[in-house]
Enzyme design. Structure first.
Site, short mmCIF file in Angstrom:
data_model
loop_
_atom_site.label_atom_id
_atom_site.label_comp_id
_atom_site.label_asym_id
_atom_site.label_seq_id
_atom_site.Cartn_x
_atom_site.Cartn_y
_atom_site.Cartn_z
N ARG A 45 0.64 -1.29 -0.21
CA ARG A 45 -0.07 0.07 0.06
C ARG A 45 0.96 1.38 -0.06
NH1 ARG A 45 -5.05 -1.34 3.75
NH2 ARG A 45 -6.45 -2.34 2.26
N LYS A 208 -13.54 -12.41 9.54
CA LYS A 208 -14.56 -11.95 9.77
C LYS A 208 -15.96 -11.86 8.93
CE LYS A 208 -13.16 -9.28 13.69
NZ LYS A 208 -13.06 -8.13 14.45
N GLY A 359 -6.01 -6.21 2.16
CA GLY A 359 -4.60 -6.24 2.86
C GLY A 359 -4.11 -7.90 2.80
N GLY A 381 -12.36 -4.29 2.04
CA GLY A 381 -14.11 -3.93 2.14
C GLY A 381 -14.37 -3.08 1.19
C1 3PG Z 1 -8.65 -1.78 4.91
O1 3PG Z 1 -7.73 -2.31 5.13
O2 3PG Z 1 -9.42 -2.36 4.48
C2 3PG Z 1 -9.01 -0.14 4.77
O3 3PG Z 1 -7.77 0.43 5.19
C3 3PG Z 1 -10.17 0.15 5.93
O4 3PG Z 1 -9.45 -0.07 7.08
P1 3PG Z 1 -10.78 -0.30 8.47
O5 3PG Z 1 -11.52 -1.53 7.99
O6 3PG Z 1 -10.15 -0.42 9.55
O7 3PG Z 1 -11.55 1.01 8.36
#
Ligand code: 3PG
Length: 403
Positions: A45, A208, A359, A381
């Site tokens: 990233r 999750k 990620g 997400g």
């Molecule tokens: C991710 O890693 O999906 C984004 O950076 C969002 O992070 P978060 O789900 O902690 O808001």
């Protein structure tokens, strides 16, 4: 699926007149994987984000960069940029002739007319600042106002960071706002899935179910099949009444999972066997179950060989594939096979349009040296929101500005 606004191209920062006279506030995606000590585990990233940082640093009058790391409850030291993001960014910007000034608070940033163009100001993990994600909207807006006061324009380059916060959303209502190149690249790549060649397969894993549950229904509706692995599978198996032993699952999501399975039993494939272990540890001995049941004393840590065979067959027949989330604890050698084999079979399917994102998925792609995806999205997400919702807050707030 999110419908891209027709005027989006105009909202790229490259359309700003006189950028050389503007003080820019840039929201980057700096949410990297770190270990419990804060050491950097994957720099993908940062590599993606640095491109817009450098471009804007050269083109603007001054540049402030911000981003978040993890989900801190307070100012946890392993989630401070000092340990990971700051050294990486400093090294990579020094080599381009810029200095990085680290700002633990907004007062560490000089007024607009006293900034030096060769200095780039990096704000500490923005989630350390009260107000960034406050439940009190007034507090969030107040913090966004203080961020906006530092600059003339706002650029959001963090596609992955899709949640509404002061630095991703509220600030865009206060300054002329634009989308960054990396963000735009994501939008263009994902839009190729508007009419995906069939069969269209979703491969979903990760820990999750709660984070994916709201998207699963739509994904099951728009795709031809959804292959499920990772810890999220155990909440679904539990909902089916299958013994999952000591495997991780989310108790409060079991009843929703039950409804989901009822509705989409034909399309959603769940593991039929597992790699199991008596201990949840990186060096544990493993064995394989004969069925979907996990014996009481065991943890399931990867999908089993029968599941893998079935999933690989589906993958080889697909014409479009969306992959988000590992199939098991891929970091441990004894439970890496599911994720590595799934990843390898996806890239081996040369005919399919292949998209991966998130990620952990990126970290697994790097770990197993997988190449050949049509696009690797920085957002996990965010990618699911793009596919399953008709709004995308951090895009909409920019394109709807002043309209
Ligand atoms: C991710 O890693 O999906 C984004 O950076 C969002 O992070 P978060 O789900 O902690 O808001």
């Amino acid at each position: 699926m999110y419908k891209i606004p027709s005027n989006i191209e105009k909202k790229g920062f490259w359309n700003v007149d006189g950028l050389e006279n503007k003080n820019v506030f840039l929201r980057s995606c700096l949410n990297v994987s770190v270990d419990k000590y804060g050491n950097l585990l994957d720099e993908s990233r940062l590599k993606e984000s640095i491109q817009s940082i450098v471009e804007l640093a050269f083109k603007s009058k001054s540049l402030i960069v911000c981003g978040h790391l993890g989900r801190p409850k307070s100012c946890e030291q392993n989630l401070s940029f000092k340990k990971n993001v700051l050294p990486w960014i400093t090294e990579n910007l020094n080599s381009k002739g810029f200095n990085v000034i680290f700002a633990e608070s907004l007062s560490d940033i000089p007024p607009k007319d006293q900034r030096n163009k060769s200095n780039i100001y990096l704000l500490e993990n923005i989630r350390f600042f009260k107000g960034e994600e406050s439940n009190d909207r007034k507090e969030m807006i107040k913090f966004a106002e203080s961020l906006a006061e530092t600059s003339d324009i706002f650029v959001n380059d963090a596609f992955a960071d899709y949640r509404v916060s002061a630095s991703t959303y509220e600030i865009a209502k206060l300054l002329p706002s634009y989308i960054g190149r990396s963000f735009m690249k994501e939008i263009e790549a994902l839009s190729k899935f508007y009419d995906p060649p069939r069969p269209f397969l979703c491969v979903l894993g990760g820990a999750k179910l709660s984070e994916k549950l709201e998207f699963l229904t739509t994904l099951a509706e728009i795709s031809d099949k959804v292959l499920i692995g990772g810890a999220m599978a155990y909440t679904l198996l539990k909902a089916k009444g299958i013994n999952i032993g000591k495997s991780l699952y989310e108790e409060d999501k079991v009843s929703l999972a039950r409804e989901l399975i009822k509705k989409h039993s034909q399309k959603m494939l769940l593991p039929v066997d597992h790699v199991i272990s008596l201990e949840f540890s990186h060096s544990s001995q493993v064995t394989v179950t004969k069925s979907a049941e996990v014996p009481n004393e065991y943890f399931a840590i990867d999908i089993g060989p029968k599941t893998l065979e079935k999933y690989l067959e589906e993958i080889s027949n697909a014409k479009s594939i969306l992959w988000n989330g590992p199939m098991g604890v891929y970091e441990w050698p004894q439970s890496s096979t599911g994720t590595s084999q799934i990843g390898e079979s996806i890239v081996k399917n040369k005919e399919a349009f292949k998209l991966a994102g998130g990620g952990d998925t990126i970290a697994a792609i790097n770990m197993f040296s997988l190449s050949g995806f049509d696009h690797i999205s920085m957002g996990g997400g965010a990618m699911l929101v793009f596919f399953s919702c008709d709004k995308f807050d951090t895009i909409d707030v920019i394109v709807n500005q002043y309209s």
